[in-house]
Design a protein around this motif. Structure first.
Motif, PDB file in Angstrom:
ATOM      1  N   ARG A 172     -21.223  27.402  15.864  1.00 55.48           N
ATOM      2  CA  ARG A 172     -22.188  26.864  14.839  1.00 55.48           C
ATOM      3  C   ARG A 172     -21.701  26.855  13.333  1.00 55.48           C
ATOM      4  NH1 ARG A 172     -28.666  28.515  14.959  1.00 55.48           N
ATOM      5  NH2 ARG A 172     -29.162  27.480  13.087  1.00 55.48           N
ATOM      6  N   ALA A 173     -21.609  28.225  13.295  1.00 52.93           N
ATOM      7  CA  ALA A 173     -21.264  28.583  11.703  1.00 52.93           C
ATOM      8  C   ALA A 173     -20.338  27.730  11.293  1.00 52.93           C
ATOM      9  CB  ALA A 173     -21.234  30.170  11.696  1.00 52.93           C
ATOM     10  N   GLU A 174     -19.239  27.813  11.881  1.00 47.80           N
ATOM     11  CA  GLU A 174     -17.962  26.947  11.336  1.00 47.80           C
ATOM     12  C   GLU A 174     -18.385  25.451  11.307  1.00 47.80           C
ATOM     13  OE1 GLU A 174     -14.333  27.786  13.890  1.00 47.80           O
ATOM     14  OE2 GLU A 174     -14.612  29.850  13.723  1.00 47.80           O
ATOM     15  N   THR A 175     -18.821  24.811  12.175  1.00 45.49           N
ATOM     16  CA  THR A 175     -19.356  23.511  12.087  1.00 45.49           C
ATOM     17  C   THR A 175     -20.001  23.202  10.848  1.00 45.49           C
ATOM     18  OG1 THR A 175     -19.335  23.340  14.378  1.00 45.49           O
ATOM     19  CG2 THR A 175     -20.689  21.754  13.225  1.00 45.49           C
ATOM     20  N   PHE A 176     -21.132  24.186  10.611  1.00 46.72           N
ATOM     21  CA  PHE A 176     -22.072  24.000   9.612  1.00 46.72           C
ATOM     22  C   PHE A 176     -21.036  24.108   8.187  1.00 46.72           C
ATOM     23  CE2 PHE A 176     -24.024  26.340   5.855  1.00 46.72           C
ATOM     24  CZ  PHE A 176     -25.167  25.523   5.956  1.00 46.72           C
ATOM     25  N   LEU A 177     -20.152  24.935   8.236  1.00 50.93           N
ATOM     26  CA  LEU A 177     -19.318  25.258   7.020  1.00 50.93           C
ATOM     27  C   LEU A 177     -18.214  23.931   6.676  1.00 50.93           C
ATOM     28  CD1 LEU A 177     -18.328  28.932   7.155  1.00 50.93           C
ATOM     29  CD2 LEU A 177     -20.096  27.947   5.546  1.00 50.93           C
ATOM     30  N   ARG A 178     -17.672  23.519   7.917  1.00 45.59           N
ATOM     31  CA  ARG A 178     -17.015  22.374   7.642  1.00 45.59           C
ATOM     32  C   ARG A 178     -17.504  20.970   7.163  1.00 45.59           C
ATOM     33  NH1 ARG A 178     -12.017  23.801   9.521  1.00 45.59           N
ATOM     34  NH2 ARG A 178     -11.926  25.578  11.156  1.00 45.59           N
ATOM     35  N   GLU A 179     -18.945  20.738   7.670  1.00 45.08           N
ATOM     36  CA  GLU A 179     -19.912  19.757   7.266  1.00 45.08           C
ATOM     37  C   GLU A 179     -20.256  19.902   5.719  1.00 45.08           C
ATOM     38  OE1 GLU A 179     -22.957  19.866  10.055  1.00 45.08           O
ATOM     39  OE2 GLU A 179     -22.055  18.563  11.570  1.00 45.08           O
ATOM     40  N   GLY A 180     -20.176  21.094   5.327  1.00 49.31           N
ATOM     41  CA  GLY A 180     -20.548  21.524   3.859  1.00 49.31           C
ATOM     42  C   GLY A 180     -19.438  21.527   2.980  1.00 49.31           C
ATOM     43  N   GLU A 181     -18.344  21.091   3.503  1.00 49.25           N
ATOM     44  CA  GLU A 181     -17.103  21.158   2.453  1.00 49.25           C
ATOM     45  C   GLU A 181     -17.136  20.229   1.285  1.00 49.25           C
ATOM     46  OE1 GLU A 181     -13.595  21.926   0.934  1.00 49.25           O
ATOM     47  OE2 GLU A 181     -14.543  22.984   2.637  1.00 49.25           O
ATOM     48  N   THR A 182     -17.753  19.275   1.543  1.00 48.14           N
ATOM     49  CA  THR A 182     -17.712  18.238   0.360  1.00 48.14           C
ATOM     50  C   THR A 182     -18.691  18.759  -0.906  1.00 48.14           C
ATOM     51  OG1 THR A 182     -17.377  16.292   1.387  1.00 48.14           O
ATOM     52  CG2 THR A 182     -18.276  16.340  -0.661  1.00 48.14           C
ATOM     53  N   TRP A 183     -19.699  19.580  -0.413  1.00 45.96           N
ATOM     54  CA  TRP A 183     -20.689  20.073  -1.336  1.00 45.96           C
ATOM     55  C   TRP A 183     -20.015  21.299  -2.054  1.00 45.96           C
ATOM     56  CZ3 TRP A 183     -22.612  25.149  -1.223  1.00 45.96           C
ATOM     57  CH2 TRP A 183     -23.776  25.370  -2.094  1.00 45.96           C
ATOM     58  N   LEU A 184     -19.486  22.188  -1.001  1.00 44.45           N
ATOM     59  CA  LEU A 184     -18.913  23.488  -1.574  1.00 44.45           C
ATOM     60  C   LEU A 184     -17.924  23.229  -2.769  1.00 44.45           C
ATOM     61  CD1 LEU A 184     -18.707  26.353  -1.664  1.00 44.45           C
ATOM     62  CD2 LEU A 184     -17.085  26.094   0.381  1.00 44.45           C
ATOM     63  N   ALA A 185     -16.961  22.150  -2.338  1.00 44.56           N
ATOM     64  CA  ALA A 185     -15.956  21.793  -3.199  1.00 44.56           C
ATOM     65  C   ALA A 185     -16.438  21.466  -4.631  1.00 44.56           C
ATOM     66  CB  ALA A 185     -14.883  20.601  -2.625  1.00 44.56           C
ATOM     67  N   ASP A 186     -17.435  20.556  -4.579  1.00 43.18           N
ATOM     68  CA  ASP A 186     -18.154  20.127  -5.831  1.00 43.18           C
ATOM     69  C   ASP A 186     -18.803  21.206  -6.717  1.00 43.18           C
ATOM     70  OD1 ASP A 186     -19.212  18.005  -7.666  1.00 43.18           O
ATOM     71  OD2 ASP A 186     -21.219  18.848  -7.012  1.00 43.18           O
ATOM     72  N   LYS A 187     -19.502  22.272  -5.952  1.00 42.24           N
ATOM     73  CA  LYS A 187     -19.980  23.336  -6.588  1.00 42.24           C
ATOM     74  C   LYS A 187     -18.880  24.288  -7.182  1.00 42.24           C
ATOM     75  CE  LYS A 187     -23.712  25.921  -6.853  1.00 42.24           C
ATOM     76  NZ  LYS A 187     -25.046  25.502  -7.083  1.00 42.24           N
TER      77      LYS A 187
END
Length: 242
Positions: free
Chosen positions: A42-57
């Motif tokens: 579940r944690a890995e799925t959450f992080l992969r789905e948030g990759e675009t947000w994180l890259a922008d940040k």
């Protein structure tokens, strides 16, 4: 720790959380906040789905790097309090405290001879003065947001401007970073309201922002301003002897 997409995340587990949350700390480290019992998939799925947000940040951090100043504790240096700049004035030999006097921040001559002592005295002043100011602001904001009023302390909270920790059968404790009180009052108020919202809602989901927005409709603008000004605050650095 967990590694996803070549990035390392520190995992913080909390019994109070119901959702996963991701933050980029002021030092650039990545923190995944997870509810108790959350599995790795579940944690890995959450992080992969948030990759675009994180890259922008992370890209915005590179475009606007931190520029925290160094202070040498010399006569005439400026130190901010609640958004106003005060010139440092070296006081008498026997003065062992820091005071605001006639628009100047006065510190004893004996203290400035020792950078460690000067740093300790100035941070101590921000802590005690900030504590008194925050105590006076807490009740009005708690009443406006219809949340309980926690205990409040001012100290070094590391890479965050504020934290809230739920107490066992008590009101819980809000901790505010001492450096926060260099900022204008409306930004300190933003951090206080931000942490007060956590007394009701953990994490930063849509319901959390809805509660905060009721108290501060322009909360997104204040967050942006905090991110900009916060990277230029004095965090206690002084020149190291070589």
């Amino acid at each position: 720790m967990i590694v996803v997409g070549g990035r390392e995340f520190r995992v913080v587990v909390s019994e109070r959380r119901r959702r996963l949350g991701l933050t980029v700390e002021r030092d650039g480290s990545l923190v995944l906040r997870a509810p108790q019992g959350c599995d790795a998939e579940r944690a890995e799925t959450f992080l992969r789905e948030g990759e675009t947000w994180l890259a922008d940040k992370l890209r915005r951090r590179e475009d606007h790097p931190s520029a925290h100043p160094v202070r040498e504790f010399r006569d005439g240096e400026t130190f901010a309090y609640l958004g106003r700049a005060y010139r440092l004035q070296i006081g008498g030999e026997g003065q062992a405290t820091v005071r605001l006097v006639a628009g100047r921040m006065v510190i004893g001559e004996g203290l400035v001879r020792d950078p460690v002592a000067a740093r300790r005295a100035l941070i101590g002043w921000y802590r005690s003065t900030g504590q008194r100011w925050a105590q006076g602001r807490l009740q009005p904001w708690a009443a406006r947001m219809e949340v309980r009023e926690p205990d409040v302390v001012v100290r070094d909270v590391g890479n965050r401007w504020g934290t809230y920790r739920q107490g066992h059968g008590a009101r819980g404790t809000m901790a505010l970073h001492w450096a926060l009180f260099q900022l204008p009052a409306h930004l300190v108020d933003y951090v206080i309201a931000h942490e007060l919202a956590h007394t009701r809602i953990p994490g930063h989901g849509a319901d959390y922002w809805s509660l905060l927005r009721q108290a501060i409709p322009e909360c997104e603008e204040r967050k942006t301003e905090l991110d900009d000004l916060g990277r230029r605050l004095w965090l206690g650095d002084f020149p190291e002897k070589t």
